[in-house]
Design a protein around this motif. Sequence first.
Motif, PDB file in Angstrom:
ATOM      1  N   ILE A 175     -17.292  -9.874 -44.332  1.00  0.00           N
ATOM      2  CA  ILE A 175     -19.174 -10.484 -43.975  1.00  0.00           C
ATOM      3  C   ILE A 175     -18.854 -11.452 -43.390  1.00  0.00           C
ATOM      4  CG2 ILE A 175     -21.141  -9.803 -44.214  1.00  0.00           C
ATOM      5  CD1 ILE A 175     -20.753  -7.369 -46.166  1.00  0.00           C
ATOM      6  N   PRO A 176     -18.173 -12.500 -43.806  1.00  0.00           N
ATOM      7  CA  PRO A 176     -18.253 -13.840 -43.765  1.00  0.00           C
ATOM      8  C   PRO A 176     -18.128 -14.373 -42.257  1.00  0.00           C
ATOM      9  CG  PRO A 176     -17.870 -14.005 -46.149  1.00  0.00           C
ATOM     10  CD  PRO A 176     -17.869 -12.280 -44.976  1.00  0.00           C
ATOM     11  N   PHE A 177     -16.691 -14.296 -41.650  1.00  0.00           N
ATOM     12  CA  PHE A 177     -16.327 -14.646 -40.385  1.00  0.00           C
ATOM     13  C   PHE A 177     -16.979 -13.936 -38.987  1.00  0.00           C
ATOM     14  CE2 PHE A 177     -14.148 -12.736 -37.269  1.00  0.00           C
ATOM     15  CZ  PHE A 177     -13.883 -13.948 -36.546  1.00  0.00           C
ATOM     16  N   THR A 178     -17.738 -12.263 -39.815  1.00  0.00           N
ATOM     17  CA  THR A 178     -18.761 -11.848 -38.729  1.00  0.00           C
ATOM     18  C   THR A 178     -19.853 -12.120 -38.654  1.00  0.00           C
ATOM     19  OG1 THR A 178     -16.888  -9.532 -39.564  1.00  0.00           O
ATOM     20  CG2 THR A 178     -19.156  -9.523 -37.702  1.00  0.00           C
ATOM     21  N   VAL A 179     -20.169 -12.373 -39.921  1.00  0.00           N
ATOM     22  CA  VAL A 179     -21.720 -12.711 -39.491  1.00  0.00           C
ATOM     23  C   VAL A 179     -21.569 -14.499 -38.922  1.00  0.00           C
ATOM     24  CG1 VAL A 179     -23.799 -13.777 -41.029  1.00  0.00           C
ATOM     25  CG2 VAL A 179     -22.715 -11.726 -41.361  1.00  0.00           C
ATOM     26  N   THR A 180     -20.989 -15.459 -38.810  1.00  0.00           N
ATOM     27  CA  THR A 180     -20.834 -16.790 -38.424  1.00  0.00           C
ATOM     28  C   THR A 180     -20.362 -16.389 -37.175  1.00  0.00           C
ATOM     29  OG1 THR A 180     -19.247 -17.275 -40.090  1.00  0.00           O
ATOM     30  CG2 THR A 180     -18.982 -18.205 -38.454  1.00  0.00           C
ATOM     31  N   VAL A 181     -19.450 -15.719 -36.826  1.00  0.00           N
ATOM     32  CA  VAL A 181     -19.802 -15.523 -35.872  1.00  0.00           C
ATOM     33  C   VAL A 181     -21.059 -15.048 -34.538  1.00  0.00           C
ATOM     34  CG1 VAL A 181     -18.561 -13.909 -33.460  1.00  0.00           C
ATOM     35  CG2 VAL A 181     -17.676 -14.378 -35.440  1.00  0.00           C
ATOM     36  N   PHE A 182     -21.907 -13.381 -35.003  1.00  0.00           N
ATOM     37  CA  PHE A 182     -23.527 -13.512 -34.394  1.00  0.00           C
ATOM     38  C   PHE A 182     -23.985 -14.737 -35.082  1.00  0.00           C
ATOM     39  CE2 PHE A 182     -22.317  -8.786 -36.475  1.00  0.00           C
ATOM     40  CZ  PHE A 182     -21.348  -8.862 -35.039  1.00  0.00           C
ATOM     41  N   LEU A 183     -23.750 -15.317 -36.361  1.00  0.00           N
ATOM     42  CA  LEU A 183     -24.709 -17.053 -35.647  1.00  0.00           C
ATOM     43  C   LEU A 183     -25.264 -17.505 -34.881  1.00  0.00           C
ATOM     44  CD1 LEU A 183     -25.281 -17.085 -39.727  1.00  0.00           C
ATOM     45  CD2 LEU A 183     -26.851 -16.557 -38.164  1.00  0.00           C
ATOM     46  N   GLY A 184     -23.470 -18.083 -34.378  1.00  0.00           N
ATOM     47  CA  GLY A 184     -23.570 -18.769 -33.158  1.00  0.00           C
ATOM     48  C   GLY A 184     -23.298 -17.539 -31.865  1.00  0.00           C
ATOM     49  N   GLY A 185     -23.310 -16.593 -32.217  1.00  0.00           N
ATOM     50  CA  GLY A 185     -24.489 -15.587 -30.742  1.00  0.00           C
ATOM     51  C   GLY A 185     -25.815 -15.373 -30.378  1.00  0.00           C
ATOM     52  N   LEU A 186     -26.688 -15.316 -31.820  1.00  0.00           N
ATOM     53  CA  LEU A 186     -28.214 -15.803 -32.338  1.00  0.00           C
ATOM     54  C   LEU A 186     -28.337 -17.062 -31.443  1.00  0.00           C
ATOM     55  CD1 LEU A 186     -27.913 -13.553 -35.472  1.00  0.00           C
ATOM     56  CD2 LEU A 186     -29.284 -12.697 -33.486  1.00  0.00           C
ATOM     57  N   ALA A 187     -27.651 -18.413 -32.314  1.00  0.00           N
ATOM     58  CA  ALA A 187     -27.959 -19.413 -31.712  1.00  0.00           C
ATOM     59  C   ALA A 187     -28.159 -20.227 -30.602  1.00  0.00           C
ATOM     60  CB  ALA A 187     -27.316 -20.864 -33.039  1.00  0.00           C
ATOM     61  N   SER A 188     -27.623 -19.129 -29.550  1.00  0.00           N
ATOM     62  CA  SER A 188     -27.134 -19.080 -28.267  1.00  0.00           C
ATOM     63  C   SER A 188     -28.245 -18.820 -27.611  1.00  0.00           C
ATOM     64  CB  SER A 188     -25.768 -19.007 -27.600  1.00  0.00           C
ATOM     65  OG  SER A 188     -25.833 -17.462 -27.973  1.00  0.00           O
ATOM     66  N   VAL A 189     -29.202 -17.980 -27.974  1.00  0.00           N
ATOM     67  CA  VAL A 189     -30.399 -17.275 -27.441  1.00  0.00           C
ATOM     68  C   VAL A 189     -31.342 -18.144 -27.404  1.00  0.00           C
ATOM     69  CG1 VAL A 189     -31.838 -14.997 -26.991  1.00  0.00           C
ATOM     70  CG2 VAL A 189     -29.146 -15.050 -28.096  1.00  0.00           C
ATOM     71  N   PRO A 190     -32.613 -18.616 -26.775  1.00  0.00           N
ATOM     72  CA  PRO A 190     -32.699 -18.996 -26.194  1.00  0.00           C
ATOM     73  C   PRO A 190     -34.365 -18.647 -26.713  1.00  0.00           C
ATOM     74  CG  PRO A 190     -31.978 -19.107 -23.808  1.00  0.00           C
ATOM     75  CD  PRO A 190     -31.844 -18.180 -25.561  1.00  0.00           C
ATOM     76  N   ASP A 191     -35.167 -19.720 -27.345  1.00  0.00           N
ATOM     77  CA  ASP A 191     -36.526 -18.977 -28.425  1.00  0.00           C
ATOM     78  C   ASP A 191     -37.536 -19.109 -27.130  1.00  0.00           C
ATOM     79  OD1 ASP A 191     -35.182 -19.582 -30.477  1.00  0.00           O
ATOM     80  OD2 ASP A 191     -35.694 -21.421 -30.708  1.00  0.00           O
ATOM     81  N   ASP A 192     -37.100 -19.141 -25.958  1.00  0.00           N
ATOM     82  CA  ASP A 192     -38.042 -19.522 -24.378  1.00  0.00           C
ATOM     83  C   ASP A 192     -37.828 -18.007 -24.137  1.00  0.00           C
ATOM     84  OD1 ASP A 192     -38.406 -21.728 -24.587  1.00  0.00           O
ATOM     85  OD2 ASP A 192     -37.977 -22.404 -22.650  1.00  0.00           O
ATOM     86  N   LEU A 193     -37.134 -16.898 -24.351  1.00  0.00           N
ATOM     87  CA  LEU A 193     -37.221 -15.527 -24.140  1.00  0.00           C
ATOM     88  C   LEU A 193     -37.720 -14.752 -25.165  1.00  0.00           C
ATOM     89  CD1 LEU A 193     -33.530 -15.109 -23.181  1.00  0.00           C
ATOM     90  CD2 LEU A 193     -35.575 -15.206 -21.540  1.00  0.00           C
ATOM     91  N   TYR A 194     -37.887 -15.013 -26.503  1.00  0.00           N
ATOM     92  CA  TYR A 194     -38.604 -14.960 -27.382  1.00  0.00           C
ATOM     93  C   TYR A 194     -40.525 -14.666 -27.357  1.00  0.00           C
ATOM     94  CZ  TYR A 194     -34.130 -13.584 -29.936  1.00  0.00           C
ATOM     95  OH  TYR A 194     -32.961 -13.105 -29.746  1.00  0.00           O
ATOM     96  N   GLU A 195     -40.527 -16.081 -26.530  1.00  0.00           N
ATOM     97  CA  GLU A 195     -41.949 -16.346 -27.021  1.00  0.00           C
ATOM     98  C   GLU A 195     -42.522 -15.897 -25.502  1.00  0.00           C
ATOM     99  OE1 GLU A 195     -41.724 -20.392 -26.678  1.00  0.00           O
ATOM    100  OE2 GLU A 195     -41.370 -20.990 -28.769  1.00  0.00           O
ATOM    101  N   ALA A 196     -41.329 -15.827 -24.839  1.00  0.00           N
ATOM    102  CA  ALA A 196     -42.372 -15.391 -23.417  1.00  0.00           C
ATOM    103  C   ALA A 196     -42.066 -12.891 -23.853  1.00  0.00           C
ATOM    104  CB  ALA A 196     -41.501 -14.900 -22.794  1.00  0.00           C
ATOM    105  N   ALA A 197     -41.679 -13.067 -24.675  1.00  0.00           N
ATOM    106  CA  ALA A 197     -41.661 -11.005 -24.570  1.00  0.00           C
ATOM    107  C   ALA A 197     -43.061 -11.618 -25.467  1.00  0.00           C
ATOM    108  CB  ALA A 197     -40.530 -10.395 -25.511  1.00  0.00           C
ATOM    109  N   ALA A 198     -42.620 -11.803 -26.595  1.00  0.00           N
ATOM    110  CA  ALA A 198     -44.313 -12.375 -27.093  1.00  0.00           C
ATOM    111  C   ALA A 198     -45.458 -11.687 -26.591  1.00  0.00           C
ATOM    112  CB  ALA A 198     -44.027 -12.422 -28.421  1.00  0.00           C
ATOM    113  N   LEU A 199     -45.334 -12.874 -25.911  1.00  0.00           N
ATOM    114  CA  LEU A 199     -46.638 -13.016 -24.713  1.00  0.00           C
ATOM    115  C   LEU A 199     -47.005 -11.675 -24.150  1.00  0.00           C
ATOM    116  CD1 LEU A 199     -46.480 -16.665 -23.185  1.00  0.00           C
ATOM    117  CD2 LEU A 199     -48.247 -15.583 -24.923  1.00  0.00           C
ATOM    118  N   GLU A 200     -45.954 -10.439 -23.915  1.00  0.00           N
ATOM    119  CA  GLU A 200     -46.071  -9.660 -22.874  1.00  0.00           C
ATOM    120  C   GLU A 200     -45.892  -8.349 -24.077  1.00  0.00           C
ATOM    121  OE1 GLU A 200     -45.998  -9.416 -19.944  1.00  0.00           O
ATOM    122  OE2 GLU A 200     -45.483 -11.592 -19.186  1.00  0.00           O
TER     123      GLU A 200
END
Length: 297
Positions: A175-200
């Motif tokens: 789990i630790p290694f896999t969570v590290t990889v996933f956190l790296g992927g999640l950190a690369s997702v721009p917050d603007d996309l979530y904000e725009a989706a929330a507004l929609e």
Amino acid sequence: MASRATAGRRARAVAPLALVLPSFLLAAFVVLWPLWDLTQLATHSVSRFGQLRGFVGLDTFLDVFADADFRAALLRTGVWTVGVVGGTLLVSLPVALVLNEDFYGRGLARVIVMLPWAVSLTMTAVVWRWALNGESGLLNSALQAAGLIDGNVVWLASAATAFPIQIVIGILVSIPFTVTVFLGGLASVPDDLYEAAALEGAGAWQRFTTITWPLLRPFVTIATVLNVIYVFNSFPIIWVLTQGGPANSTDILVTHLYKLAFRVGRMGEAAAVSLVMFAILLAFTALYVRMVLRREA
């Protein structure tokens, strides 16, 4: 002037190749030389001390596939790999999603999740073997105190209990290694996309399926391939807990070949098993990457 421009383009094209070539040659030597050595062992009659004798061709491979213990270990390796990797991905994804949120104590929570990664896998297996002791183990004591069992259970004496426990331990340490990889992927997702989706008006599940998952998929691919390679070749958990027993009932390929090489001295068959394992992993990696590239195209 044209010839000079052409020469300049050629120089720029050759320069990266010149930088990569030494590393490529070194990597090729590190991989190909052991493969050649294993092929020599697998295609020759070999003494207990590793001395080559006569050429036997593919006879050693035929002997390996005719061995019932090898076939059982091969099937068990598939169950082990699918169980550990699948369980790891299923557990790690929600853990990573939670740890990616902004909450008080997030840094401490991440450290706690990563701590098992800093402990030797062999030491982890030793601790679990002590906890699973049939007479004085921590697990028996805890279950008896909770009233779930009446007497001691010898967890590692039967494959029916030992092998599922080994899969669970494999998931926990992956789990630790896999969570590290996933956190790296999640950190690369721009917050603007979530904000725009929330507004929609998109809900949490819609944001996950339309934004998070598509952008996280390449990291899932990386985690899957690396975990399969790592788990497929994992030795300490099985060996420390049961040494493949009782009666070889928890053996996977890596423990089976270890016994062939160092317990019964059948070096040629051990080399053949190693080559079979390499071929399986190579085929899986090539097939999986091809499927991913085709899906992205």
